[in-house]
Design a protein around this motif. Structure first.
Motif, PDB file in Angstrom:
ATOM      1  N   ASP A 123       0.241  10.992   0.582  1.00 17.94           N
ATOM      2  CA  ASP A 123       1.117  10.127  -0.201  1.00 17.94           C
ATOM      3  C   ASP A 123       2.381   9.797   0.589  1.00 17.94           C
ATOM      4  O   ASP A 123       2.839   8.649   0.605  1.00 17.94           O
ATOM      5  CB  ASP A 123       1.483  10.820  -1.517  1.00 17.94           C
ATOM      6  CG  ASP A 123       2.351   9.938  -2.391  1.00 17.94           C
ATOM      7  OD1 ASP A 123       1.918   8.810  -2.700  1.00 17.94           O
ATOM      8  OD2 ASP A 123       3.472  10.365  -2.723  1.00 17.94           O
ATOM      9  N   THR A 124       2.929  10.816   1.270  1.00 17.71           N
ATOM     10  CA  THR A 124       4.109  10.581   2.108  1.00 17.71           C
ATOM     11  C   THR A 124       3.804   9.517   3.150  1.00 17.71           C
ATOM     12  O   THR A 124       4.566   8.560   3.328  1.00 17.71           O
ATOM     13  CB  THR A 124       4.538  11.890   2.796  1.00 17.71           C
ATOM     14  OG1 THR A 124       4.775  12.873   1.801  1.00 17.71           O
ATOM     15  CG2 THR A 124       5.785  11.690   3.630  1.00 17.71           C
ATOM     16  N   ASP A 125       2.683   9.677   3.839  1.00 15.50           N
ATOM     17  CA  ASP A 125       2.313   8.720   4.878  1.00 15.50           C
ATOM     18  C   ASP A 125       2.180   7.313   4.310  1.00 15.50           C
ATOM     19  O   ASP A 125       2.636   6.333   4.908  1.00 15.50           O
ATOM     20  CB  ASP A 125       0.986   9.134   5.535  1.00 15.50           C
ATOM     21  CG  ASP A 125       1.155  10.386   6.383  1.00 15.50           C
ATOM     22  OD1 ASP A 125       2.327  10.747   6.645  1.00 15.50           O
ATOM     23  OD2 ASP A 125       0.142  10.994   6.762  1.00 15.50           O
ATOM     24  N   ARG A 126       1.571   7.221   3.143  1.00 12.54           N
ATOM     25  CA  ARG A 126       1.378   5.912   2.518  1.00 12.54           C
ATOM     26  C   ARG A 126       2.726   5.261   2.226  1.00 12.54           C
ATOM     27  O   ARG A 126       2.963   4.097   2.551  1.00 12.54           O
ATOM     28  CB  ARG A 126       0.580   6.090   1.216  1.00 12.54           C
ATOM     29  CG  ARG A 126       0.292   4.797   0.470  1.00 12.54           C
ATOM     30  CD  ARG A 126      -0.313   5.074  -0.904  1.00 12.54           C
ATOM     31  NE  ARG A 126       0.534   5.851  -1.786  1.00 12.54           N
ATOM     32  CZ  ARG A 126       1.595   5.356  -2.439  1.00 12.54           C
ATOM     33  NH1 ARG A 126       1.923   4.100  -2.301  1.00 12.54           N
ATOM     34  NH2 ARG A 126       2.316   6.131  -3.228  1.00 12.54           N
ATOM     35  N   ARG A 127       3.631   6.056   1.635  1.00  9.68           N
ATOM     36  CA  ARG A 127       4.932   5.490   1.266  1.00  9.68           C
ATOM     37  C   ARG A 127       5.729   5.071   2.508  1.00  9.68           C
ATOM     38  O   ARG A 127       6.360   4.021   2.523  1.00  9.68           O
ATOM     39  CB  ARG A 127       5.744   6.537   0.507  1.00  9.68           C
ATOM     40  CG  ARG A 127       5.193   6.870  -0.863  1.00  9.68           C
ATOM     41  CD  ARG A 127       6.305   7.490  -1.648  1.00  9.68           C
ATOM     42  NE  ARG A 127       5.853   8.390  -2.691  1.00  9.68           N
ATOM     43  CZ  ARG A 127       6.701   9.040  -3.494  1.00  9.68           C
ATOM     44  NH1 ARG A 127       8.000   8.902  -3.323  1.00  9.68           N
ATOM     45  NH2 ARG A 127       6.256   9.827  -4.439  1.00  9.68           N
ATOM     46  N   VAL A 128       5.685   5.930   3.543  1.00  9.72           N
ATOM     47  CA  VAL A 128       6.431   5.620   4.771  1.00  9.72           C
ATOM     48  C   VAL A 128       5.872   4.344   5.394  1.00  9.72           C
ATOM     49  O   VAL A 128       6.623   3.464   5.823  1.00  9.72           O
ATOM     50  CB  VAL A 128       6.359   6.806   5.758  1.00  9.72           C
ATOM     51  CG1 VAL A 128       6.863   6.400   7.139  1.00  9.72           C
ATOM     52  CG2 VAL A 128       7.158   7.984   5.218  1.00  9.72           C
ATOM     53  N   LYS A 129       4.559   4.231   5.404  1.00 11.67           N
ATOM     54  CA  LYS A 129       3.922   3.069   6.006  1.00 11.67           C
ATOM     55  C   LYS A 129       4.317   1.796   5.244  1.00 11.67           C
ATOM     56  O   LYS A 129       4.663   0.777   5.834  1.00 11.67           O
ATOM     57  CB  LYS A 129       2.401   3.265   5.966  1.00 11.67           C
ATOM     58  CG  LYS A 129       1.608   2.257   6.753  1.00 11.67           C
ATOM     59  CD  LYS A 129       0.242   2.830   7.125  1.00 11.67           C
ATOM     60  CE  LYS A 129      -0.674   1.761   7.686  1.00 11.67           C
ATOM     61  NZ  LYS A 129      -1.255   0.893   6.650  1.00 11.67           N
ATOM     62  N   ARG A 130       4.303   1.896   3.931  1.00  9.83           N
ATOM     63  CA  ARG A 130       4.628   0.733   3.115  1.00  9.83           C
ATOM     64  C   ARG A 130       6.086   0.310   3.344  1.00  9.83           C
ATOM     65  O   ARG A 130       6.379  -0.865   3.555  1.00  9.83           O
ATOM     66  CB  ARG A 130       4.395   1.072   1.639  1.00  9.83           C
ATOM     67  CG  ARG A 130       4.841  -0.025   0.703  1.00  9.83           C
ATOM     68  CD  ARG A 130       4.269   0.127  -0.684  1.00  9.83           C
ATOM     69  NE  ARG A 130       5.025  -0.691  -1.619  1.00  9.83           N
ATOM     70  CZ  ARG A 130       6.046  -0.248  -2.350  1.00  9.83           C
ATOM     71  NH1 ARG A 130       6.430   1.011  -2.260  1.00  9.83           N
ATOM     72  NH2 ARG A 130       6.684  -1.058  -3.164  1.00  9.83           N
ATOM     73  N   ALA A 131       7.001   1.299   3.323  1.00 12.17           N
ATOM     74  CA  ALA A 131       8.412   0.981   3.537  1.00 12.17           C
ATOM     75  C   ALA A 131       8.606   0.336   4.901  1.00 12.17           C
ATOM     76  O   ALA A 131       9.338  -0.647   5.048  1.00 12.17           O
ATOM     77  CB  ALA A 131       9.256   2.246   3.423  1.00 12.17           C
TER      78      ALA A 131
END
Ligand SMILES: Nc1ncnc2c1ncn2[C@@H]1O[C@H](COP(=O)(O)OP(=O)(O)O)[C@@H](O)[C@H]1O
Ligand SMILES: [Mg+2]
Lengths: 286, 359
Positions: free
Chosen positions: B109-117
């Motif tokens: 989830d962290t990776d997903r959020r960082v990627k999106r940001a």
């Protein structure tokens, strides 16, 4: 331009002269002397006379062992303690901050002889406050001066007492240079105070910590005052003799300047080697 | 997403009151800008919403929940600091993920959020760099990215663009606007720059010396200021203020005579109040509300000092007969060639001596 440089150097001449005579020359001279047999008249060149002796001298290895033992135990403990003190000094809850800062720094400016005398009294077998305290909490008295292990511990305690506050002040200055809003950002990032310390303060303080370590390593390599004054010239029976004391004993009591010079160069070489290793281990990785 | 409600919020530092009872209702998804001169208490107000500063009185609620005693970390807000406050020893990627990693958020989830940001802010190429190796604009994006990653209910910005150069500031302003549309989150934005406030805000809160002077939509503040301060603060160049006094009343409203200008009279329709004849007032005229001779109530003769050509429009810096400075806006095509011209006042605002709007 060249003219102005010349003028500048003329003004510097008195200092440079003194520097050359009392710093540079002794350094060169002792290097040369370390290769000479100095107990014959006249002195003669004999490279293996001092250096050969050093390699096989039990007194040297005893002093080396003691010095390194103090280094390995005392320096990390002191820096850790200094870090705790710095954190407390930096706490917004603390009142009378200036007073504590002064108190922590004071040991450095107290005269060495006076401080050593007080430590001898405090740790004295029968009247010392330390043994009284130990007794009062039900622990046996410790004979700090007659046994090697307590004597070594005493040296480490004394050195730590004298220098921990000094290092704490340096660390505190480093901490105060970390911008407050970085911590605020971390707080909003839901990072706990403890994690902020380990993941923000410590990494950002690393250069300052390394600086303190290097200073302390150099200082401890030359350790002299405490074993000389507190445990009476490295007593009991050479149990707290350091390289600094060995140098003093050889050079100024036995007047064996060649051997003392070899010990001095060994100390400097070790300090440089350990410091370089330390810098290499903590270097900034890219 | 959430509403933010301030009820009579007070902040004192010792004996010194910095915020005097601020109240406002910020709607879900609204973009509200606190604007005012430096030192007026904008940051303090914002930091109280964040919980970084205790409140000395009043209540703050986020999403309908009273947060007076709620820790900053638990308020569901994220803040972008003026100085960016990036973690200097971490890469961009680590800066973005730090908070989530420290609180045990699942890695995927962290990776997903960082990627999106990173995609939203177009900083995907910079992920391995340290803040030191970034330009001001890039640092700003990372700081905003760190806020986005938190997926907060409310975004707080404290003068996020004031360390950027003028061109970048305009560009980032547009991006922040776009971000607001994209995320739909409630945003509170602090600035001392009225242009930023006018262009970004759904609603503006004008602050002065810890008091809220007016709250309203940008054009409401511009067209209908409550007082002299708001009238002067909003709009660039500033509204002109000309001293005047009331001389009477006619069928259309009160008659006002401008000081030092013979027979320069204007008529103001007032519904709420009727000021006494003889009382001193201030007439406010925006630069674009000066017309050519005969287009308004009265004609003024002014002497032109300097003309600023901005391309499409020009600004004339001039003086009235009694020496009051006025700025007049003209189409570039209509810039006068003489040093003295006659202008009329097409629209004006009336303020009493205390600076309150008369209407
Ligand atoms: N920690 C503090 N202690 C005392 N006074 C403060 C503190 N923080 C801010 N102030 C004062 O509060 C006022 C408002 O500050 P601030 O909110 O930073 O203004 P702004 O962000 O609008 O420029 C200023 O006069 C400032 O000096
Ligand atoms: Mg501010």
């Amino acid at each position: 331009m060249r003219n102005r440089n010349a003028t500048a150097y003329r003004f510097l001449t008195p200092y440079l002269l003194i520097f050359a005579i009392f710093w540079v020359w002794p350094i060169i001279s002792s290097f040369i002397i370390s290769f000479q047999a100095t107990r014959t008249v006249p002195w003669r060149f004999a490279p293996s006379f001092n250096w050969g002796r050093l390699i096989g001298d039990p007194a040297f290895f005893n002093a080396l062992k003691n010095t390194l033992l103090i280094l390995v135990i005392q320096v990390p403990v002191m820096i850790a303690l200094a870090m705790v003190m710095a954190v407390l000094l930096n706490s917004p809850l603390l009142k009378a901050r200036g007073l504590y800062r002064f108190a922590f720094f004071a040991p450095v400016v107290v005269g060495e002889v006076a401080y050593s005398a007080v430590f001898r009294l405090m740790f004295s077998l029968d009247f010392g406050i330390v043994n009284k305290l130990l007794n009062s909490i039900g622990l046996p008295k410790i004979d700090w001066f007659s046994n090697v292990t307590p004597a070594m511990a005493l040296i480490m305690i004394a050195v730590t007492w004298r220098w921990a506050g000094y290092n704490a002040i340096i660390l505190l200055a480093g901490m105060q240079s970390i911008p407050e809003d970085v911590y605020e950002a971390a707080t909003l990032d839901r990072v706990s105070k403890l994690k902020q310390f380990f993941y923000i303060t410590l990494p950002l303080l690393k250069p300052v910590i390394v600086f303190c370590l290097v200073l302390s390593i150099i200082g401890t390599m030359q350790l002299f005052t405490e074993p000389f004054l507190i445990t009476e010239r490295g007593g009991p029976g050479g149990g707290t003799e350091t390289l600094g004391l060995l140098l003093y004993r050889q050079g100024f009591r036995s007047l064996n300047f060649g051997y003392a010079s070899a010990v001095a160069y060994t100390m400097a070489g070790l300090a440089i080697a350990i410091t370089l290793l330390q810098l290499w281990l903590t270097r900034e990785k890219q | 997403m959430a509403t933010v409600t301030l009820s009579n919020v007070v902040k004192r530092f010792g004996a010194f009151t910095v915020v005097h009872g601020a109240s406002m209702d910020i709607k879900d998804g609204e973009f509200v800008v606190f604007v005012g001169p430096s030192g007026c208490g904008k940051s303090t107000l914002l930091r109280m919403v964040a919980g970084l500063e205790d409140i000395s009185g009043g209540d703050i609620a986020i999403g309908g929940k009273l947060v007076n005693d709620v820790e900053p970390a638990e308020r569901g807000i994220a803040m972008v600091f003026q100085s960016y406050a990036l973690y200097p020893h971490m890469s961009v990627e680590q800066n973005l993920s730090f908070g989530l990693r420290m609180t045990g958020n699942p890695k995927a989830d962290t990776d997903r959020r960082v990627k999106r940001a990173a995609e939203i802010l177009r900083i995907s190429e910079l992920m391995e760099r340290r803040p030191k190796k970034l330009s001001g604009g890039q640092r700003q994006r990372v700081a905003i990215g760190r806020a986005i990653v938190r997926e907060p209910q409310v975004f707080l910005f404290d003068e996020p663009l004031s360390n950027l150069d003028a061109e970048l500031r305009v560009q980032m302003r547009v991006e922040i606007s776009r971000l607001h549309k994209e995320l739909g989150a409630t945003m509170i934005y602090v600035t001392h720059d009225q242009t930023e406030a006018m262009t970004l805000a759904d609603r503006i809160v004008v602050l002065r010396a810890g008091h809220i002077e007016q709250i309203g939509r940008p054009l409401d503040l511009y067209d209908n200021p409550d007082n002299l301060f708001v009238a002067g603060f909003v709009g660039s160049p500033k509204m002109n203020f000309i001293k005047a006094h009331i001389v009477g009343q006619d069928a259309r409203g009160v008659v006002v005579e401008l000081a030092g200008q013979d027979n320069a009279r204007i008529v103001q329709p007032l519904t709420d109040v009727t000021p006494e004849v003889g009382s001193k007032v201030i007439v406010g005229v925006r630069p674009e509300h000066f017309g050519g001779a005969g287009e308004g109530d009265t004609d003024l003769v002014v002497a032109i000092d300097v003309i600023e050509h901005l391309g499409g429009t020009s600004f004339l810096y001039a003086r009235t007969k009694n020496g009051e400075d006025v700025v007049i806006q003209r189409d570039a095509a209509k810039v006068p060639t003489t040093s003295e011209i006659t202008v009329s006042i097409r629209k004006s605002y009336l303020f009493d001596e205390k600076g309150l709007r008369l209407r």
